[in-house]
Design a protein around this motif. Structure first.
Motif, PDB file in Angstrom:
ATOM      1  N   ARG A  64       0.840  -1.210   0.000  1.00  0.00           N
ATOM      2  CA  ARG A  64       0.000   0.000   0.000  1.00  0.00           C
ATOM      3  C   ARG A  64       0.868   1.250   0.000  1.00  0.00           C
ATOM      4  N   ALA A  65       1.938   1.207   0.770  1.00  0.00           N
ATOM      5  CA  ALA A  65       2.818   2.383   0.844  1.00  0.00           C
ATOM      6  C   ALA A  65       3.433   2.696  -0.517  1.00  0.00           C
ATOM      7  N   PHE A  66       3.808   1.661  -1.240  1.00  0.00           N
ATOM      8  CA  PHE A  66       4.464   1.879  -2.536  1.00  0.00           C
ATOM      9  C   PHE A  66       3.479   2.348  -3.612  1.00  0.00           C
ATOM     10  N   SER A  67       2.196   2.326  -3.292  1.00  0.00           N
ATOM     11  CA  SER A  67       1.238   2.841  -4.272  1.00  0.00           C
ATOM     12  C   SER A  67       1.032   4.350  -4.117  1.00  0.00           C
ATOM     13  N   ASP A  68       1.582   4.919  -3.030  1.00  0.00           N
ATOM     14  CA  ASP A  68       1.443   6.371  -2.809  1.00  0.00           C
ATOM     15  C   ASP A  68       2.549   7.135  -3.525  1.00  0.00           C
ATOM     16  N   ASP A  69       2.328   8.445  -3.632  1.00  0.00           N
ATOM     17  CA  ASP A  69       3.391   9.298  -4.170  1.00  0.00           C
ATOM     18  C   ASP A  69       4.509   9.384  -3.127  1.00  0.00           C
ATOM     19  N   PRO A  70       5.751   9.283  -3.549  1.00  0.00           N
ATOM     20  CA  PRO A  70       6.849   9.320  -2.570  1.00  0.00           C
ATOM     21  C   PRO A  70       7.175  10.757  -2.143  1.00  0.00           C
ATOM     22  N   LYS A  71       7.697  10.815  -0.947  1.00  0.00           N
ATOM     23  CA  LYS A  71       8.248  12.111  -0.541  1.00  0.00           C
ATOM     24  C   LYS A  71       9.756  12.069  -0.798  1.00  0.00           C
ATOM     25  N   HIS A  72      10.281  13.178  -1.258  1.00  0.00           N
ATOM     26  CA  HIS A  72      11.683  13.245  -1.649  1.00  0.00           C
ATOM     27  C   HIS A  72      12.581  13.390  -0.421  1.00  0.00           C
ATOM     28  N   VAL A  73      13.617  12.607  -0.368  1.00  0.00           N
ATOM     29  CA  VAL A  73      14.619  12.723   0.696  1.00  0.00           C
ATOM     30  C   VAL A  73      15.965  12.945   0.028  1.00  0.00           C
ATOM     31  N   GLY A  74      16.489  14.128   0.183  1.00  0.00           N
ATOM     32  CA  GLY A  74      17.737  14.478  -0.474  1.00  0.00           C
ATOM     33  C   GLY A  74      18.952  13.952   0.268  1.00  0.00           C
ATOM     34  N   PRO A  75      20.134  14.167  -0.281  1.00  0.00           N
ATOM     35  CA  PRO A  75      21.377  13.735   0.376  1.00  0.00           C
ATOM     36  C   PRO A  75      21.440  14.295   1.802  1.00  0.00           C
ATOM     37  N   SER A  76      21.832  13.433   2.730  1.00  0.00           N
ATOM     38  CA  SER A  76      21.931  13.786   4.148  1.00  0.00           C
ATOM     39  C   SER A  76      20.570  14.065   4.777  1.00  0.00           C
ATOM     40  N   GLY A  77      19.510  13.714   4.092  1.00  0.00           N
ATOM     41  CA  GLY A  77      18.169  13.927   4.640  1.00  0.00           C
ATOM     42  C   GLY A  77      17.814  12.874   5.665  1.00  0.00           C
ATOM     43  N   THR A  78      16.557  12.909   6.125  1.00  0.00           N
ATOM     44  CA  THR A  78      16.135  12.018   7.199  1.00  0.00           C
ATOM     45  C   THR A  78      15.005  11.097   6.725  1.00  0.00           C
ATOM     46  N   LEU A  79      15.140   9.809   7.057  1.00  0.00           N
ATOM     47  CA  LEU A  79      14.119   8.824   6.726  1.00  0.00           C
ATOM     48  C   LEU A  79      13.440   8.413   8.031  1.00  0.00           C
ATOM     49  N   VAL A  80      12.119   8.570   8.084  1.00  0.00           N
ATOM     50  CA  VAL A  80      11.370   8.322   9.312  1.00  0.00           C
ATOM     51  C   VAL A  80      10.576   7.016   9.175  1.00  0.00           C
ATOM     52  N   ALA A  81      10.498   6.285  10.268  1.00  0.00           N
ATOM     53  CA  ALA A  81       9.751   5.004  10.273  1.00  0.00           C
ATOM     54  C   ALA A  81       8.260   5.270  10.420  1.00  0.00           C
ATOM     55  N   ASP A  82       7.694   5.958   9.452  1.00  0.00           N
ATOM     56  CA  ASP A  82       6.280   6.320   9.524  1.00  0.00           C
ATOM     57  C   ASP A  82       5.423   5.571   8.496  1.00  0.00           C
ATOM     58  N   GLY A  83       6.031   4.690   7.735  1.00  0.00           N
ATOM     59  CA  GLY A  83       5.280   3.902   6.770  1.00  0.00           C
ATOM     60  C   GLY A  83       5.057   4.597   5.447  1.00  0.00           C
ATOM     61  N   ALA A  84       5.510   5.824   5.314  1.00  0.00           N
ATOM     62  CA  ALA A  84       5.323   6.547   4.054  1.00  0.00           C
ATOM     63  C   ALA A  84       6.441   6.173   3.084  1.00  0.00           C
ATOM     64  N   LEU A  85       6.093   6.209   1.806  1.00  0.00           N
ATOM     65  CA  LEU A  85       7.106   5.914   0.789  1.00  0.00           C
ATOM     66  C   LEU A  85       8.010   7.126   0.615  1.00  0.00           C
ATOM     67  N   ALA A  86       9.313   6.845   0.672  1.00  0.00           N
ATOM     68  CA  ALA A  86      10.301   7.911   0.454  1.00  0.00           C
ATOM     69  C   ALA A  86      11.109   7.585  -0.786  1.00  0.00           C
ATOM     70  N   GLU A  87      11.531   8.617  -1.459  1.00  0.00           N
ATOM     71  CA  GLU A  87      12.415   8.437  -2.618  1.00  0.00           C
ATOM     72  C   GLU A  87      13.765   9.039  -2.274  1.00  0.00           C
ATOM     73  N   LEU A  88      14.705   8.163  -2.047  1.00  0.00           N
ATOM     74  CA  LEU A  88      16.033   8.630  -1.676  1.00  0.00           C
ATOM     75  C   LEU A  88      16.764   9.130  -2.914  1.00  0.00           C
ATOM     76  N   GLU A  89      17.286  10.315  -2.809  1.00  0.00           N
ATOM     77  CA  GLU A  89      18.160  10.805  -3.879  1.00  0.00           C
ATOM     78  C   GLU A  89      19.562  10.341  -3.539  1.00  0.00           C
ATOM     79  N   ILE A  90      20.133   9.540  -4.418  1.00  0.00           N
ATOM     80  CA  ILE A  90      21.416   8.912  -4.099  1.00  0.00           C
ATOM     81  C   ILE A  90      22.464   9.388  -5.084  1.00  0.00           C
ATOM     82  N   LYS A  91      23.486   9.989  -4.550  1.00  0.00           N
ATOM     83  CA  LYS A  91      24.584  10.425  -5.408  1.00  0.00           C
ATOM     84  C   LYS A  91      25.723   9.430  -5.288  1.00  0.00           C
ATOM     85  N   SER A  92      26.554   9.402  -6.298  1.00  0.00           N
ATOM     86  CA  SER A  92      27.670   8.457  -6.252  1.00  0.00           C
ATOM     87  C   SER A  92      28.601   8.820  -5.111  1.00  0.00           C
ATOM     88  N   GLY A  93      29.296   7.817  -4.643  1.00  0.00           N
ATOM     89  CA  GLY A  93      30.195   8.035  -3.524  1.00  0.00           C
ATOM     90  C   GLY A  93      29.459   7.786  -2.216  1.00  0.00           C
TER      91      GLY A  93
END
Lengths: 445, 325
Positions: free
Chosen positions: A268-297
């Motif tokens: 169900r979570a993956f059917s929602d629109d993701p919230k963007h999490v940029g480099p050094s951002g925070t991921l919360v255990a709230d069940g919401a889908l997040a889209e991690l922006e991942i840079k090389s390195g």
């Protein structure tokens, strides 16, 4: 049993330039010991050896209800009728279709015409794909999608011209259209002849051997796991970045035994629109889908678990691809339970595969009514159907197969040591998995 | 019934063709040499078979013409005709013997004695499944295939009659009086086209695809066979078979493969793939039937043009001449 004492027919299809002529030459010249009749739509530069190459014009016959789904090839009926009379019978018949031809009428000929059914059986449909150019065809050609959808075997030819990553990507797109077909990579159409002549594509058992996982449901994520946590916070580390983003969902669970429920929640979570999490951002255990922006390195994100002893994590890609590590002050976390999931393929095509596996016995009358309704209402969009059923009051397996609106069923013999369950596969356009499943369940006795 | 002779060829006998005088019989097997039985000389000669297998053979201008899956028409003088690469199965001479028709893919090649093909029908909308010359007009030919039938007058750009029924016709037989064209369909049905009304009667209800169609020499009846049943329709009424009750005759023990009416005796011969030869004598609604069991399945039948002699081609490659007088 299907196909007993009848001559096998292989249908070879594929776009112009995919390598069909090269493959035919190999079949005609290789010392396989079989007497093969090759029926071509267009004469190519095929050398005629001891086998027979016959040229047919394309001629479509529609049955008298005028339905395109019942179109058969009249020229094939005539040629094959003649060949079947000869004293020296052929061990195998190979029919090459033109590059742009819909293979449907060719396959349907063997379902619709009583004389053909009596003496011949379709061994399978082989589709040659030019690995270098097929992506362009997939983007602009319905025929390419349909040829892939019909296939029992897909020969991914000219692989020497394409890199491994592109081949993997291509296979993913093909799987999204036809999850059932066996994919063979080749260069110069150099494939073992048995791969073409011993397909058993209209034999469901053989089809299942090809990809036993294809009937598993698809998920929007490739991996999930449950970690014990002894802190309220932690960090997520990545060191490589094959993709610039990755979807991830994290939420609190009671323990490792909550994995099944957690999986449903993740879907169900993956059917929602993701919230963007940029480099050094925070991921919360709230069940919401997040889209991690991942840079090389090396990259680090903050994790906030909250007040829980366990968290479930589901990731769009496998953690190994990104070298993901979940770390707290107590050290690197290890999953108590984890599972790889069959990811949903790139459904860029309207053509997909739907598989249903269910234990129990079917009511024959209800099953017949349901299948009849499906082919009546959706036959034009269904390219292939295959199934094995356990019917109430019937000790043997019932095997069924179909092409568009034409279906055929036969006694498949005793179950022996096989699991008595119903297995059903559809490959077609606009397939509604839930509706098909619901319809099938209504047929259970 | 007396067997006059028997002759062996290499393969399933696909086709039999008497010359116009009934002195020579061409026996065409599926593969291998074409045999010519000469009744006058009591001798046999052979013509090399076509590469990839044989199509029909015909007598044209007194000589044998053969065809085949190699797409070549061969003449007795050693010359040949190559009108394309598609296989050839059908080869027929028109009613006055001046033109030879050859079906090849979407072409009906039509050539005269000098092999000029100016009257050919080219790039037809569908492959030619079969064709039939009008017995009463040597310049008219019916071509059948996907869609139905088109009737042409040679030299004209458009068919002068046609019917499309959404399905396809596999074979065509024109009645000797020129009134009816009967097509055997891909489905278990026939179309009977009445030229006097420009009307295609569609008769359905057969158990299997119709395998054979044969008219009596006076065009008063047409026999159709499908599976193990022979149905004979009267064509004498104003509307022909429409509304009429046919004769339905059993007897075959396998799928019928051939049927032909004798011009000499009026008898109907029917053969099946189980090797049963049936000779029916039709007297009004009364039917007399004689059954003969052959040693092999029957592939084709051809009555002598003027005597009650029947040529029977068998699946085992043999051909027998039977005197049924």
């Amino acid at each position: 049993m299907l196909g007993m004492n009848t001559t096998p027919v292989t249908i070879l299809t594929g776009f112009l330039g995919a390598g069909k002529t090269t493959l035919l030459n190999r079949i005609l010249t290789e010392n396989h010991g079989l007497r093969i009749a090759v029926i071509e739509n267009e004469f190519g530069e095929v050398g005629v050896d001891h086998e027979l190459v016959i040229n047919a014009e394309e001629e479509l016959f529609e049955m008298n209800n005028g339905c395109i789904c019942c179109t058969v090839r009249g020229d094939l009926i005539r040629i094959l009728g003649n060949l079947m009379k000869r004293k020296d019978q052929f061990d195998h018949i190979l029919i090459e279709t033109t590059g742009l031809a819909d293979p449907g009428p060719v396959v349907q000929t063997f379902f619709a015409d009583a004389e053909m059914k009596e003496r011949l059986h379709v061994n399978g449909v082989v589709t040659l794909v030019d690995a270098k150019h097929i992506l362009a065809h997939l983007d602009d050609s319905d025929e390419a999608h349909e040829q892939i959808a019909f296939a029992d075997v897909l020969i991914l030819n000219k692989c020497d011209l394409v890199g491994e990553d592109d081949l993997t990507h291509l296979e993913g797109r093909i799987r999204g259209i036809n999850a059932l077909a066996k994919i063979i990579r080749s260069t110069n159409a150099d494939v073992p002849i048995p791969a073409i002549l011993e397909i058993g594509g209209f034999n469901l058992d053989r089809a299942m051997e090809i990809d036993p996982q294809f009937l598993e449901p698809e998920y929007p994520f490739e991996w999930g796991g449950i970690f014990p946590v002894d802190r309220k916070e932690g960090t997520l580390h990545t060191t490589i970045a094959p993709d610039p983003t990755m979807g991830i969902a994290m939420f609190a669970v009671s323990g490792a035994d909550a994995f099944a429920a957690a999986t449903e929640k993740a879907v169900r979570a993956f059917s929602d629109d993701p919230k963007h999490v940029g480099p050094s951002g925070t991921l919360v255990a709230d069940g919401a889908l997040a889209e991690l922006e991942i840079k090389s390195g090396p990259q680090t994100y903050a994790l906030k678990f909250g007040d829980t002893s366990h968290v479930a994590v589901f990731t769009e890609h496998h953690p190994d691809e990104f070298a993901l590590r979940f770390v707290t002050e107590g050290g690197t976390l290890t999953a108590l339970v984890e599972k790889n999931f069959k990811p949903d393929h790139e459904h860029d095509s309207l053509i997909t595969s739907v598989g249903i596996v269910h234990e129990g016995e079917c009511d024959g009358r209800r099953l017949n009514e349901w299948l009849s309704g499906i082919v009546r209402e959706q036959g034009a969009d269904i390219f292939r159907m295959k199934g094995v059923f356990a019917l109430k009051g019937q000790p043997d397996r019932i095997i069924f197969q179909g092409v568009h609106m034409l279906i055929d069923a036969a006694n498949g013999g005793p179950w022996l040591n096989r699991k008595r369950q119903n297995t059903l596969v559809f490959i077609g356009r606009y397939l509604d998995r839930d509706s098909l499943r619901e319809g099938f369940l209504s047929c259970l006795a | 019934m007396k067997q006059l002779t028997s002759h062996a060829t290499a393969d399933y006998v696909l086709h039999l063709a008497w010359d116009t005088e009934g002195t020579r019989l061409a026996v065409t097997p599926a593969t291998g040499d074409v045999h010519v039985l000469s009744l006058l000389e009591n001798s046999t000669s052979t013509r090399a078979g076509q590469a990839l297998g044989n199509g029909e053979s015909a007598w044209f201008q007194g000589d044998l013409v053969t065809s085949g899956f190699d797409g070549v028409v061969r003449f007795t003088d050693g010359s040949d005709f190559r009108g394309g690469k598609e296989f050839i199965e059908r080869l027929k001479v028109n009613s006055d013997g001046t033109l030879l028709g050859v079906a090849q893919g979407r072409f009906l090649h039509v050539m005269d004695a000098k092999h000029n093909a100016e009257f050919s029908l080219r790039s037809l909308p569908a492959s030619v499944s079969d064709f039939a010359w009008n017995p009463t007009n040597p310049k008219e030919v019916a071509v059948v295939g996907a869609g139905g039938a088109r009737m042409w007058r040679l030299g004209e750009n458009q068919p002068y009659a046609q019917f499309d029924w959404g399905g396809a016709s596999m074979q065509a037989v024109w009645s000797p009086d020129g009134r009816w064209l009967v097509t055997g369909d891909q489905t278990p049905s026939v179309h009977i086209y009445d030229f006097t009304r420009s009307y295609p009667l569609h008769i359905q209800g057969y158990d299997a695809r119709v395998s054979t169609i044969a008219f009596t020499s006076d065009s008063t009846r047409v026999a159709t066979s499908a599976g193990e049943v022979i149905t004979v329709w009267p064509t004498t009424g104003e509307k022909g078979p429409e509304g009429a009750t046919p004769l339905q005759m059993d007897g075959p023990q396998g799928g019928t493969t051939a049927a032909a009416f004798s011009r000499a005796s009026g008898q109907l011969a029917v053969g099946d793939d189980a090797g049963v030869l049936l000779i029916y004598t039709l007297e009004g609604q009364r039917v007399l039937r004689k059954m003969h069991r052959r040693e092999s399945g029957i592939g084709c039948l051809a009555w002598h043009p003027s005597q009650a002699i029947l040529a029977v081609g068998h699946a085992d490659g043999s051909c027998a001449l039977l005197d049924l007088d």
